[in-house]
Scaffold this motif. Structure first.
Motif, PDB file in Angstrom:
ATOM      1  N   THR A   1       5.774  -3.055   1.001  1.00 56.97           N
ATOM      2  CA  THR A   1       5.793  -1.841   0.174  1.00 56.97           C
ATOM      3  C   THR A   1       5.346  -2.027  -1.189  1.00 56.97           C
ATOM      4  O   THR A   1       5.414  -3.218  -1.781  1.00 56.97           O
ATOM      5  CB  THR A   1       6.962  -1.109   0.269  1.00 56.97           C
ATOM      6  OG1 THR A   1       8.156  -2.126  -0.134  1.00 56.97           O
ATOM      7  CG2 THR A   1       7.495  -0.980   1.914  1.00 56.97           C
TER       8      THR A   1
ATOM      9  N   ARG B   1      -3.072   6.807  10.320  1.00 55.10           N
ATOM     10  CA  ARG B   1      -2.035   5.765   9.497  1.00 55.10           C
ATOM     11  C   ARG B   1      -1.254   5.027  10.198  1.00 55.10           C
ATOM     12  O   ARG B   1      -0.302   4.419   9.805  1.00 55.10           O
ATOM     13  CB  ARG B   1      -1.688   6.275   8.413  1.00 55.10           C
ATOM     14  CG  ARG B   1      -2.434   7.240   7.361  1.00 55.10           C
ATOM     15  CD  ARG B   1      -1.787   7.809   6.052  1.00 55.10           C
ATOM     16  NE  ARG B   1      -0.859   6.846   5.298  1.00 55.10           N
ATOM     17  CZ  ARG B   1      -1.530   6.162   4.397  1.00 55.10           C
ATOM     18  NH1 ARG B   1      -2.832   6.084   4.108  1.00 55.10           N
ATOM     19  NH2 ARG B   1      -0.839   5.210   3.805  1.00 55.10           N
TER      20      ARG B   1
ATOM     21  N   THR C   1       3.935   4.067  14.391  1.00 57.63           N
ATOM     22  CA  THR C   1       5.284   3.709  14.018  1.00 57.63           C
ATOM     23  C   THR C   1       6.069   3.925  15.357  1.00 57.63           C
ATOM     24  O   THR C   1       6.338   4.825  16.061  1.00 57.63           O
ATOM     25  CB  THR C   1       5.838   4.503  12.863  1.00 57.63           C
ATOM     26  OG1 THR C   1       5.253   4.308  11.727  1.00 57.63           O
ATOM     27  CG2 THR C   1       7.436   4.222  12.924  1.00 57.63           C
TER      28      THR C   1
ATOM     29  N   ARG D   1       6.205   0.518   8.609  1.00 58.48           N
ATOM     30  CA  ARG D   1       5.916   1.598   7.699  1.00 58.48           C
ATOM     31  C   ARG D   1       4.611   1.171   6.845  1.00 58.48           C
ATOM     32  O   ARG D   1       4.240   0.119   6.848  1.00 58.48           O
ATOM     33  CB  ARG D   1       7.256   1.669   6.798  1.00 58.48           C
ATOM     34  CG  ARG D   1       8.309   2.030   7.284  1.00 58.48           C
ATOM     35  CD  ARG D   1       8.428   3.603   7.871  1.00 58.48           C
ATOM     36  NE  ARG D   1       9.722   4.010   8.358  1.00 58.48           N
ATOM     37  CZ  ARG D   1      10.293   3.634   9.647  1.00 58.48           C
ATOM     38  NH1 ARG D   1       9.602   2.955  10.417  1.00 58.48           N
ATOM     39  NH2 ARG D   1      11.327   4.083  10.033  1.00 58.48           N
ATOM     40  N   ASP D   2       4.164   2.400   6.214  1.00 58.62           N
ATOM     41  CA  ASP D   2       2.884   1.969   5.366  1.00 58.62           C
ATOM     42  C   ASP D   2       3.539   1.484   4.056  1.00 58.62           C
ATOM     43  O   ASP D   2       4.650   1.129   3.643  1.00 58.62           O
ATOM     44  CB  ASP D   2       1.928   2.978   5.251  1.00 58.62           C
ATOM     45  CG  ASP D   2       2.641   4.255   4.373  1.00 58.62           C
ATOM     46  OD1 ASP D   2       3.477   4.203   3.645  1.00 58.62           O
ATOM     47  OD2 ASP D   2       1.974   5.312   4.763  1.00 58.62           O
TER      48      ASP D   2
ATOM     49  N   HIS E   1       3.719   2.850   1.405  1.00 58.24           N
ATOM     50  CA  HIS E   1       4.883   3.830   0.756  1.00 58.24           C
ATOM     51  C   HIS E   1       6.198   4.187   1.513  1.00 58.24           C
ATOM     52  O   HIS E   1       6.784   5.112   1.081  1.00 58.24           O
ATOM     53  CB  HIS E   1       4.001   5.280   0.427  1.00 58.24           C
ATOM     54  CG  HIS E   1       2.737   5.003  -0.143  1.00 58.24           C
ATOM     55  ND1 HIS E   1       2.767   4.203  -1.310  1.00 58.24           N
ATOM     56  CD2 HIS E   1       1.496   5.224   0.113  1.00 58.24           C
ATOM     57  CE1 HIS E   1       1.290   4.248  -1.895  1.00 58.24           C
ATOM     58  NE2 HIS E   1       0.487   4.854  -0.901  1.00 58.24           N
TER      59      HIS E   1
ATOM     60  N   GLN F   1       6.138   5.278   4.514  1.00 60.26           N
ATOM     61  CA  GLN F   1       5.917   6.397   5.333  1.00 60.26           C
ATOM     62  C   GLN F   1       5.585   5.991   6.799  1.00 60.26           C
ATOM     63  O   GLN F   1       4.807   4.867   7.105  1.00 60.26           O
ATOM     64  CB  GLN F   1       4.897   7.214   5.004  1.00 60.26           C
ATOM     65  CG  GLN F   1       5.194   7.629   3.540  1.00 60.26           C
ATOM     66  CD  GLN F   1       6.273   8.712   3.486  1.00 60.26           C
ATOM     67  OE1 GLN F   1       6.555   9.478   4.058  1.00 60.26           O
ATOM     68  NE2 GLN F   1       7.125   8.255   2.634  1.00 60.26           N
ATOM     69  N   ARG F   2       5.938   6.562   8.064  1.00 59.58           N
ATOM     70  CA  ARG F   2       5.494   6.308   9.319  1.00 59.58           C
ATOM     71  C   ARG F   2       4.267   6.701   9.690  1.00 59.58           C
ATOM     72  O   ARG F   2       3.535   7.524   8.872  1.00 59.58           O
ATOM     73  CB  ARG F   2       6.869   7.232  10.230  1.00 59.58           C
ATOM     74  CG  ARG F   2       7.936   6.909  10.028  1.00 59.58           C
ATOM     75  CD  ARG F   2       8.932   7.954  10.793  1.00 59.58           C
ATOM     76  NE  ARG F   2       8.772   7.888  12.167  1.00 59.58           N
ATOM     77  CZ  ARG F   2       9.366   7.166  13.091  1.00 59.58           C
ATOM     78  NH1 ARG F   2      10.404   6.351  12.483  1.00 59.58           N
ATOM     79  NH2 ARG F   2       9.095   7.124  14.366  1.00 59.58           N
TER      80      ARG F   2
ATOM     81  N   GLU G   1       1.612   8.109  12.468  1.00 59.24           N
ATOM     82  CA  GLU G   1       1.677   9.222  13.182  1.00 59.24           C
ATOM     83  C   GLU G   1       1.239   9.023  14.423  1.00 59.24           C
ATOM     84  O   GLU G   1       0.800  10.098  15.430  1.00 59.24           O
ATOM     85  CB  GLU G   1       0.995  10.577  12.609  1.00 59.24           C
ATOM     86  CG  GLU G   1       1.573  10.860  11.195  1.00 59.24           C
ATOM     87  CD  GLU G   1       3.121  10.996  11.300  1.00 59.24           C
ATOM     88  OE1 GLU G   1       3.554  11.719  12.180  1.00 59.24           O
ATOM     89  OE2 GLU G   1       4.022  10.714  10.508  1.00 59.24           O
TER      90      GLU G   1
END
Length: 288
Positions: free
Chosen positions: A83, A216, A219, A224-225, A227, A229-230, A232
């Motif tokens: 991250t 992206r 998950t 997580r990316d 940032h 975030q999960r 999709e």
DNA sequence: AGATGATCCTGTATGC
DNA sequence: TGCATACAGGATCATC
């Protein structure tokens, strides 16, 4: 687990944060994740002062390239998160193994509970990790090249696709998804596929990876990316993690079996074990 | 050479 | 409820 679409998503995020930025400090590096000839303390010392030139991806590996011509090789294993964000006064999360401060003020962190991830110093990152098969999204990965990879092999097709020396970047999720899309049973001997089946598999691999990348990544639990975030794509999976649920194509229940020592998800109706593609011509004989 | 199996590691799920 | 155990898997190394 991070596979090609997840690692590529992180690569893009990380590139925005580190290209053109210098490393001002390595605030923490857990020596247990360091591999290669250069050990932890020395690796950290070498990173300081280096300026980011690019972030490349090869299979599931990332290469943080520096203007010096050197680089840092990263692999996220199963549970690794990479991250980037502002420096925080809060305590680091458990299992933080690497913290890198940048001239922008941002901080890159590697957190990996299962510690299957690793980092290594690369004296010449142009070489990158070696011995890997083609990138499945590159133009060089064609139905013909896939056919040569599979030809003559008696191992289950799933085992061949998971082998990074054959094709780079595929893991358990996307192999199951690609085989479902191509309507191929994962335990079929790789060399038993006909030319038409190889073509379907080639298209399925690329479609599955592109769709997941557009979302992206997938998950399931850990991923997580950059940032936090999960991804999709989990909502769009056809078989992985859907044991007992109805096949999106035919309604039969998805089953979970073990192939190549991996949990394997498939639709027994859409992916029959004995199918050989009718008039299809079997790919056989020597490779190369 | 190529394929298989053990190994690493911890959070989560299951069993009693 | 709580404890113990099984399980998950990417890559690497050892062993067929």
């Amino acid at each position: 687990m991070p596979e090609l679409p997840e690692v590529e998503t992180i690569r893009r995020d990380l590139a925005h944060a580190v290209v053109g930025r210098a490393i001002t400090a390595v605030e923490w590096l857990d020596a247990r994740i360091v591999r290669g000839d250069v050990e932890g303390a020395e690796l950290a010392a070498r990173m300081v002062g280096r300026q980011g030139a690019a972030v490349a991806r090869r299979g599931k590996f990332l290469v943080w390239r520096f203007t010096s011509g050197e680089g840092l090789l990263l692999h996220l294993g199963m549970s690794g998160r990479l991250t980037v964000g502002p420096r925080s006064d809060e305590a680091w999360p458990r299992h933080t193994h690497l913290v890198v401060a940048l001239s922008s003020g941002a901080v890159v962190r590697l957190v990996d509970p299962r510690r299957f991830g690793r980092v290594a110093w690369l004296a010449a990152p142009a070489a990158g990790p070696g011995g890997m098969g083609p990138e499945p999204l590159s133009p060089r990965f064609t139905a013909e090249s896939l056919g040569r990879i599979l030809a003559g092999r008696r191992a289950p097709i799933k085992a061949v696709l998971l082998d990074q020396r054959r094709v780079a970047g595929l893991g358990n999720i996307y192999v199951d998804e690609a085989l479902f899309r191509a309507r191929l049973h994962p335990a079929r001997p790789a060399g038993s596929l006909g030319a038409r089946e190889v073509g379907a598999l080639h298209r399925a691999i690329r479609r599955v990876l592109r769709d997941a990348l557009a979302d992206r990544g997938t998950t399931f639990m850990d991923y997580r990316d950059a940032h936090g975030q999960r991804g999709e794509h989990a909502a769009h999976l056809g078989v992985y993690g859907r044991a007992g649920q109805p096949c999106r194509r035919c309604g039969a229940p998805i089953v979970r079996v073990v192939v190549a020592a991996r949990g394997t998800h498939l639709c027994a109706r859409c992916q029959p074990a004995g199918a050989h593609g009718g008039s299809d011509t079997e790919v056989s004989g020597r490779r190369g």
